[in-house]
Design a protein around this motif. Structure first.
Motif, PDB file in Angstrom:
ATOM      1  N   CYS A 182       0.840  -1.191   0.000  1.00 37.09           N
ATOM      2  CA  CYS A 182       0.000   0.000   0.000  1.00 37.09           C
ATOM      3  C   CYS A 182       0.876   1.243   0.000  1.00 37.09           C
ATOM      4  CB  CYS A 182      -0.903   0.008   1.231  1.00 37.09           C
ATOM      5  SG  CYS A 182      -2.026  -1.397   1.321  1.00 37.09           S
ATOM      6  N   PRO A 183       0.396   2.355  -0.564  1.00 34.52           N
ATOM      7  CA  PRO A 183       1.182   3.592  -0.556  1.00 34.52           C
ATOM      8  C   PRO A 183       1.550   4.008   0.871  1.00 34.52           C
ATOM      9  CG  PRO A 183      -0.690   3.791  -2.047  1.00 34.52           C
ATOM     10  CD  PRO A 183      -0.881   2.510  -1.303  1.00 34.52           C
ATOM     11  N   GLY A 184       2.805   4.367   1.063  1.00 35.30           N
ATOM     12  CA  GLY A 184       3.269   4.820   2.366  1.00 35.30           C
ATOM     13  C   GLY A 184       3.601   3.716   3.347  1.00 35.30           C
ATOM     14  N   GLU A 185       3.442   2.462   2.952  1.00 37.63           N
ATOM     15  CA  GLU A 185       3.695   1.341   3.845  1.00 37.63           C
ATOM     16  C   GLU A 185       5.187   1.052   3.921  1.00 37.63           C
ATOM     17  OE1 GLU A 185       0.695  -2.363   4.576  1.00 37.63           O
ATOM     18  OE2 GLU A 185       1.590  -2.184   2.594  1.00 37.63           O
ATOM     19  N   ARG A 186       5.697   0.943   5.128  1.00 34.84           N
ATOM     20  CA  ARG A 186       7.093   0.541   5.329  1.00 34.84           C
ATOM     21  C   ARG A 186       7.190  -0.967   5.142  1.00 34.84           C
ATOM     22  NH1 ARG A 186       9.190   1.795  11.186  1.00 34.84           N
ATOM     23  NH2 ARG A 186       7.383   0.473  11.606  1.00 34.84           N
ATOM     24  N   LEU A 187       8.218  -1.416   4.425  1.00 35.23           N
ATOM     25  CA  LEU A 187       8.393  -2.848   4.162  1.00 35.23           C
ATOM     26  C   LEU A 187       9.552  -3.383   4.999  1.00 35.23           C
ATOM     27  CD1 LEU A 187       6.497  -2.202   1.797  1.00 35.23           C
ATOM     28  CD2 LEU A 187       7.878  -3.707   0.372  1.00 35.23           C
ATOM     29  N   ILE A 188       9.292  -4.485   5.691  1.00 36.97           N
ATOM     30  CA  ILE A 188      10.307  -5.173   6.491  1.00 36.97           C
ATOM     31  C   ILE A 188      10.299  -6.648   6.099  1.00 36.97           C
ATOM     32  CG2 ILE A 188      11.030  -5.870   8.811  1.00 36.97           C
ATOM     33  CD1 ILE A 188       9.800  -3.351   9.915  1.00 36.97           C
ATOM     34  N   SER A 189      11.477  -7.217   5.880  1.00 36.99           N
ATOM     35  CA  SER A 189      11.564  -8.663   5.658  1.00 36.99           C
ATOM     36  C   SER A 189      12.052  -9.335   6.935  1.00 36.99           C
ATOM     37  CB  SER A 189      12.510  -8.980   4.496  1.00 36.99           C
ATOM     38  OG  SER A 189      13.869  -8.837   4.882  1.00 36.99           O
ATOM     39  N   LEU A 190      11.574 -10.549   7.171  1.00 38.15           N
ATOM     40  CA  LEU A 190      11.929 -11.304   8.374  1.00 38.15           C
ATOM     41  C   LEU A 190      12.302 -12.726   7.994  1.00 38.15           C
ATOM     42  CD1 LEU A 190      12.036 -11.800  11.468  1.00 38.15           C
ATOM     43  CD2 LEU A 190       9.565 -12.259  11.372  1.00 38.15           C
ATOM     44  N   PHE A 191      13.597 -13.049   8.126  1.00 40.01           N
ATOM     45  CA  PHE A 191      14.092 -14.410   7.889  1.00 40.01           C
ATOM     46  C   PHE A 191      15.030 -14.722   9.050  1.00 40.01           C
ATOM     47  CE2 PHE A 191      17.044 -17.406   5.561  1.00 40.01           C
ATOM     48  CZ  PHE A 191      16.113 -18.423   5.431  1.00 40.01           C
ATOM     49  N   ALA A 192      14.529 -15.476  10.020  1.00 38.68           N
ATOM     50  CA  ALA A 192      15.267 -15.629  11.278  1.00 38.68           C
ATOM     51  C   ALA A 192      15.047 -17.012  11.862  1.00 38.68           C
ATOM     52  CB  ALA A 192      14.818 -14.564  12.281  1.00 38.68           C
ATOM     53  N   TYR A 193      15.891 -17.326  12.859  1.00 41.20           N
ATOM     54  CA  TYR A 193      15.684 -18.534  13.644  1.00 41.20           C
ATOM     55  C   TYR A 193      14.575 -18.258  14.666  1.00 41.20           C
ATOM     56  CZ  TYR A 193      20.413 -19.346  11.825  1.00 41.20           C
ATOM     57  OH  TYR A 193      21.506 -19.482  11.014  1.00 41.20           O
ATOM     58  N   GLU A 194      14.141 -19.301  15.359  1.00 37.44           N
ATOM     59  CA  GLU A 194      13.177 -19.119  16.427  1.00 37.44           C
ATOM     60  C   GLU A 194      13.719 -18.082  17.427  1.00 37.44           C
ATOM     61  OE1 GLU A 194      13.140 -23.430  14.999  1.00 37.44           O
ATOM     62  OE2 GLU A 194      14.651 -21.935  15.584  1.00 37.44           O
ATOM     63  N   ASN A 195      12.811 -17.221  17.936  1.00 38.37           N
ATOM     64  CA  ASN A 195      13.292 -16.165  18.829  1.00 38.37           C
ATOM     65  C   ASN A 195      12.173 -15.734  19.765  1.00 38.37           C
ATOM     66  OD1 ASN A 195      14.363 -13.784  19.999  1.00 38.37           O
ATOM     67  ND2 ASN A 195      15.662 -13.468  18.211  1.00 38.37           N
ATOM     68  N   ALA A 196      12.459 -15.834  21.074  1.00 36.45           N
ATOM     69  CA  ALA A 196      11.467 -15.445  22.076  1.00 36.45           C
ATOM     70  C   ALA A 196      11.193 -13.947  22.062  1.00 36.45           C
ATOM     71  CB  ALA A 196      11.954 -15.869  23.461  1.00 36.45           C
ATOM     72  N   ALA A 197      12.084 -13.160  21.445  1.00 38.72           N
ATOM     73  CA  ALA A 197      11.902 -11.709  21.398  1.00 38.72           C
ATOM     74  C   ALA A 197      10.912 -11.271  20.323  1.00 38.72           C
ATOM     75  CB  ALA A 197      13.253 -11.028  21.162  1.00 38.72           C
ATOM     76  N   LEU A 198      10.489 -12.189  19.456  1.00 39.01           N
ATOM     77  CA  LEU A 198       9.674 -11.793  18.312  1.00 39.01           C
ATOM     78  C   LEU A 198       8.383 -11.098  18.738  1.00 39.01           C
ATOM     79  CD1 LEU A 198       9.288 -11.920  15.191  1.00 39.01           C
ATOM     80  CD2 LEU A 198       7.939 -13.989  15.591  1.00 39.01           C
ATOM     81  N   SER A 199       7.686 -11.658  19.721  1.00 40.22           N
ATOM     82  CA  SER A 199       6.371 -11.107  20.075  1.00 40.22           C
ATOM     83  C   SER A 199       6.489  -9.668  20.572  1.00 40.22           C
ATOM     84  CB  SER A 199       5.688 -11.986  21.126  1.00 40.22           C
ATOM     85  OG  SER A 199       6.482 -12.085  22.295  1.00 40.22           O
TER      86      SER A 199
END
Length: 377
Positions: A182-199
């Motif tokens: 969508c216009p103005g949407e910031r894009l982030i990619s996520l490719f990671a191992y399991e991580n308790a910090a994600l939430s």
């Protein structure tokens, strides 16, 4: 000079080991005209990166590279001019004996994992005398002039910049993955191992006023993501929304497409070694999920890279970046660190491009390997 190279790789860290050696093999052929045989013990990992690869073939050719399954029971073959054991894998004893007996001498290289630790420069290029009179040399990728450099194809940075400057090309690529930003949407990619910090990180992103699209290729982080979203399952193409955050699951894509995904995004969360380096070539702020080791050795590697990477950053920006990487690696609450990083965004974005340009000004790893062989002769 056209020489025959063979690269041995045992796949340990998911796709990273196969990814690095596959990039190296292709570049030796495409840019340096070398003959290359790649030995892999897990062709299924390669097939995720190169879908044309046949997982059942004992021997095949892809883009000029001879790919062989590394058999449990070794069958003797003529050694190459240059033999690379990637990441300290152990060569078959019979092959080492054949290297000793070969009339034309063999250059034996141990291609090590990427590290920014201080001791790497002092060990790069050192010989180790082996039985039968062979010499094995240690070859270290790295970020400083006393190392072997980094994997980087010719023209990569120029192609990346042209792609990032072309809004139509970016939109077309994302549509090929089923993504409509969508216009103005910031894009982030996520490719990671399991991580308790994600939430805690996703809660912080979702509560921001800035709309964000999180693009998540298939991988080990999906279970943590599913739990945070409180959904029974997540599959390719699925999308969810929480607050200002929109999440979409992407297919696992070949290496060239993953590069373009990184180029499309404003921030990239990556793991291991291969995606870590490709995110740096993207010229965008990044967060590295270093492979955790039981003895805690990964923390020294993380700190060594951070120390090098933040050189030239103002103290506030350097501190914010370091804190985010540390709490992510430790698996603890991310909210305050993410907020602090957001305040430094323009500086970190400019720094990511400067870092990329500085590293790209040095000879690449493949060229350094070819030159090392020429000098050894």
């Amino acid at each position: 000079m056209r020489a025959f190279w063979e690269i041995f790789c045992t796949v340990v860290d998911n796709y990273g080991d196969a990814g690095v050696t596959w990039r190296l093999a292709r570049q030796l052929v495409a840019e340096h005209g070398q003959r290359v045989r790649l030995w892999l013990d897990d062709l299924a990992a390669l097939a995720r990166l190169c879908p044309e690869a046949d997982v059942d073939a004992a021997r095949q050719w892809q883009v000029g590279v001879e790919i062989c399954r590394w058999p449990v029971h070794w069958q003797p073959v003529e050694p190459a001019d240059v033999v690379i054991e990637a990441f300290a894998c152990r060569l078959p004893e019979a092959h080492v004996a054949a290297m000793v007996d070969r009339r034309r001498r063999v250059l034996w290289l141990n291609l090590e994992y990427l590290s920014a630790e201080d001791w790497v420069g002092g060990c790069h290029g050192l010989p180790s005398l082996q039985p039968g009179g062979l010499q094995k040399f240690f070859f270290f990728p790295g970020f400083t002039t006393d190392t072997g450099g980094l994997l980087r194809e010719r023209g990569l940075i120029e192609r990346r910049r042209a792609f990032q400057a072309d809004a139509v090309a970016r939109a077309d690529f994302l549509r090929s993955l089923g993504v409509q930003a969508c216009p103005g949407e910031r894009l982030i990619s996520l490719f990671a191992y399991e991580n308790a910090a994600l939430s805690s990180w996703l809660e912080a992103v979702a509560s921001e006023g800035h709309p964000t699209l999180l693009l998540v290729p298939e991988g080990r982080i999906l279970d943590d993501l599913r739990r945070w979203l409180a959904v029974p399952s997540l599959a390719v193409g699925d999308g969810q929304r929480r607050g200002a955050l929109r999440v979409q699951v992407l297919p696992f894509v070949r290496q060239e497409a993953y590069d373009r995904l990184l180029w499309c995004c404003d921030f990239n969360v990556v793991r291991g070694e291969d995606s870590f380096l490709r995110a740096q070539w993207a010229g965008r702020p990044l967060l590295w999920h270093i492979y955790p080791q039981a003895d805690g050795a990964h923390r020294d590697k993380l700190e060594a890279f951070l120390s090098l990477y933040v050189e030239g950053l103002p103290p506030a920006a350097a501190g914010a970046l370091q804190e985010l990487w540390r709490v992510w690696s430790a698996g603890v609450a991310m909210g305050p660190a993410w907020s602090a990083l957001a305040d430094q965004w323009p500086e970190l974005r400019a720094h990511a491009e400067r870092w990329c340009a500085r590293q790209a000004a040095r000879p690449d790893l493949t060229a350094a390997l070819v030159q090392f062989y020429a000098d050894w002769l």
